[in-house]
Design an enzyme around this catalytic site. Structure first.
Site, mmCIF file in Angstrom:
data_model
loop_
_atom_site.group_PDB
_atom_site.id
_atom_site.type_symbol
_atom_site.label_atom_id
_atom_site.label_comp_id
_atom_site.label_asym_id
_atom_site.label_seq_id
_atom_site.Cartn_x
_atom_site.Cartn_y
_atom_site.Cartn_z
ATOM 1 N N ASP A 26 1.225 -1.081 0.086
ATOM 2 C CA ASP A 26 0.242 -0.065 -0.102
ATOM 3 C C ASP A 26 1.099 1.119 -0.206
ATOM 4 O O ASP A 26 2.284 1.273 0.580
ATOM 5 C CB ASP A 26 -0.694 -0.395 1.327
ATOM 6 C CG ASP A 26 -2.140 1.326 1.515
ATOM 7 O OD1 ASP A 26 -1.667 1.859 0.047
ATOM 8 O OD2 ASP A 26 -2.805 1.177 1.786
ATOM 9 N N ARG A 63 4.967 2.352 10.118
ATOM 10 C CA ARG A 63 4.756 3.826 9.185
ATOM 11 C C ARG A 63 5.314 4.444 9.485
ATOM 12 O O ARG A 63 5.159 4.939 10.355
ATOM 13 C CB ARG A 63 3.528 3.645 8.862
ATOM 14 C CG ARG A 63 2.388 2.745 7.761
ATOM 15 C CD ARG A 63 0.273 3.424 8.488
ATOM 16 N NE ARG A 63 -0.476 2.078 8.088
ATOM 17 C CZ ARG A 63 -1.534 2.062 7.651
ATOM 18 N NH1 ARG A 63 -2.237 3.506 8.001
ATOM 19 N NH2 ARG A 63 -2.078 1.597 7.343
ATOM 20 N N GLN A 120 -4.335 -3.245 12.910
ATOM 21 C CA GLN A 120 -5.832 -2.868 11.872
ATOM 22 C C GLN A 120 -6.224 -4.899 11.822
ATOM 23 O O GLN A 120 -5.885 -5.460 11.258
ATOM 24 C CB GLN A 120 -5.883 -1.914 11.377
ATOM 25 C CG GLN A 120 -5.130 -2.451 9.521
ATOM 26 C CD GLN A 120 -5.029 -0.884 9.164
ATOM 27 O OE1 GLN A 120 -5.382 0.030 9.464
ATOM 28 N NE2 GLN A 120 -4.910 -1.164 7.731
ATOM 29 N N ASP A 148 -13.886 7.626 5.694
ATOM 30 C CA ASP A 148 -13.774 6.862 5.924
ATOM 31 C C ASP A 148 -14.841 7.323 7.578
ATOM 32 O O ASP A 148 -15.666 8.610 8.070
ATOM 33 C CB ASP A 148 -13.008 8.840 6.720
ATOM 34 C CG ASP A 148 -11.413 8.520 6.177
ATOM 35 O OD1 ASP A 148 -11.197 7.196 5.409
ATOM 36 O OD2 ASP A 148 -10.651 9.653 6.336
ATOM 37 N N GLU A 150 -10.811 8.839 14.082
ATOM 38 C CA GLU A 150 -10.821 7.910 12.712
ATOM 39 C C GLU A 150 -10.664 6.484 13.211
ATOM 40 O O GLU A 150 -9.362 6.213 13.400
ATOM 41 C CB GLU A 150 -9.561 7.841 11.425
ATOM 42 C CG GLU A 150 -10.556 7.476 10.164
ATOM 43 C CD GLU A 150 -9.455 7.825 9.252
ATOM 44 O OE1 GLU A 150 -9.010 6.544 9.045
ATOM 45 O OE2 GLU A 150 -8.593 9.066 8.737
ATOM 46 N N SER A 173 -10.710 3.616 7.560
ATOM 47 C CA SER A 173 -11.012 4.060 5.926
ATOM 48 C C SER A 173 -11.012 2.845 5.080
ATOM 49 O O SER A 173 -10.518 1.971 5.464
ATOM 50 C CB SER A 173 -9.335 4.755 5.570
ATOM 51 O OG SER A 173 -9.829 4.776 4.685
#
Length: 335
Positions: free
Chosen positions: A57, A110, A125, A236, A249, A252
């Site tokens: 991604d 990340r 996640q 979102d 959030e 997504s």
């Protein structure tokens, strides 16, 4: 000092030991009911992929990946940033059919994320993906799926509150849907994050749709990679966080690109060089199923339901020394 919000008079509602028990209850309850409601099967997921595969991604397209080589295998490899593309290929490889889907426990790094109360360079996640029909590629189907996810969030929150009555956070199952352009029209003098704060504070549970393309202002609401979500059929999901007095959030998600939207978005993003990758070619040749999918933050869900002030209270990661010290001074126990 990096960004850090210190809630006034903050005190954790659960001990460290009870926090760990509660995390397991939340995760078990949520994934079991999500799988049941969306007809998903759990599958194992990769931690790393080949750099040359183009399957990692790219997020907004500027984040640096964690790249490494090995002693015996040629080429470079990358720690995943999410599994948006991998899942769609896995559905085909494993023989899933229409209205069936999969979910995974996805762990990612990340490295370019800014760390604060809700952001960590370690991401965990539930990544999920489901095969749909051409007739399902609509905003109505997207909204129906969002409502299902919100129902499962509320169910999970109600269960953890019944076990630990000290937790008193409320989840509204009444989702307010608004497009990113409608939101900009509503608050034209605010930036996108401030707009999110205003609308979520008002409605508590909000889904902001159509993220990725430029708005009338000439800027997108937020950046999205051009090769997984259809920018007209994504969004979102945000919940109001009473502890931090800010939107959070949780997911997504979106209906994924087909041949036409992929070509259009690659052109808009000046990313037509990606067309050479197997994943993109399979979409152009209609060799991958049409799907809907997304990621649902595990630690963020726990942060919300356990009424924590920092994601480091529910997830073990690495943090700047000054942030750790500041949290310690303010009764925020980082794991």
């Amino acid at each position: 000092m990096l960004a850090l919000e210190i809630p006034k008079n903050y005190s954790p509602k659960l001990s460290l030991k009870d926090t760990q028990k509660a995390i397991k209850i939340i995760k078990d309850t949520f994934q079991e009911n999500l799988a049941k409601r969306l007809n998903l099967q759990r599958v194992t997921a990769p931690l790393m992929v080949k750099s040359a595969s183009g399957i990692n991604d790219d997020l907004s397209g500027v984040e640096r990946k964690v790249v490494f080589d090995t002693k015996e295998i040629d080429g470079n490899f990358e720690i995943v940033q999410s599994l948006a593309k991998w899942k769609r290929m896995a559905l085909k490889k494993y023989g899933f059919i229409e209205n069936e889907g999969l979910y995974t426990d996805m762990n990612a790094i990340r490295r370019d994320d800014d760390v604060d109360n809700i952001h960590s360079i370690f991401v965990d996640q539930w990544d999920w993906e489901k095969i749909i029909s051409q007739s399902d590629r609509t905003s109505q189907y997207l909204q129906k799926t969002v409502k299902t996810i919100v129902d499962v969030v509320k169910l999970t929150n109600d269960k953890i509150k019944s076990i630990y009555p000290v937790l008193d956070g409320e989840i509204s199952a009444d989702v307010f849907f608004i497009s990113s352009q409608e939101l900009e029209n509503l608050y034209p003098n605010l930036d996108s994050k401030s707009r999110e704060a205003e609308i979520t504070k008002k409605y508590k549970t909000v889904f902001i749709s159509q993220i990725g393309g430029d708005l009338d202002s000439g800027k997108p609401h937020d950046f999205r990679a051009p090769d997984y979500d259809d920018w007209n059929l994504n969004g979102d999901l945000l919940f109001w966080n009473d502890v931090l007095q800010a939107p959070l959030e949780i997911s997504s998600m979106g209906i994924r690109v087909d041949e036409n939207s992929l070509r259009k978005q690659l052109t808009l993003a000046n990313a037509t060089d990606r067309e050479k990758f197997e994943y993109h070619q399979m979409i152009f040749q209609n060799k991958l199923p049409l799907t809907i999918g997304g990621g649902i933050g595990q630690s963020r869900l726990c942060l919300l339901m356990l009424q924590k002030a920092h994601i480091g209270e529910v997830s073990v990661a690495i943090w700047p020394d000054d942030m750790i010290e500041k949290c310690k001074e303010n009764n925020i126990p980082i794991l």
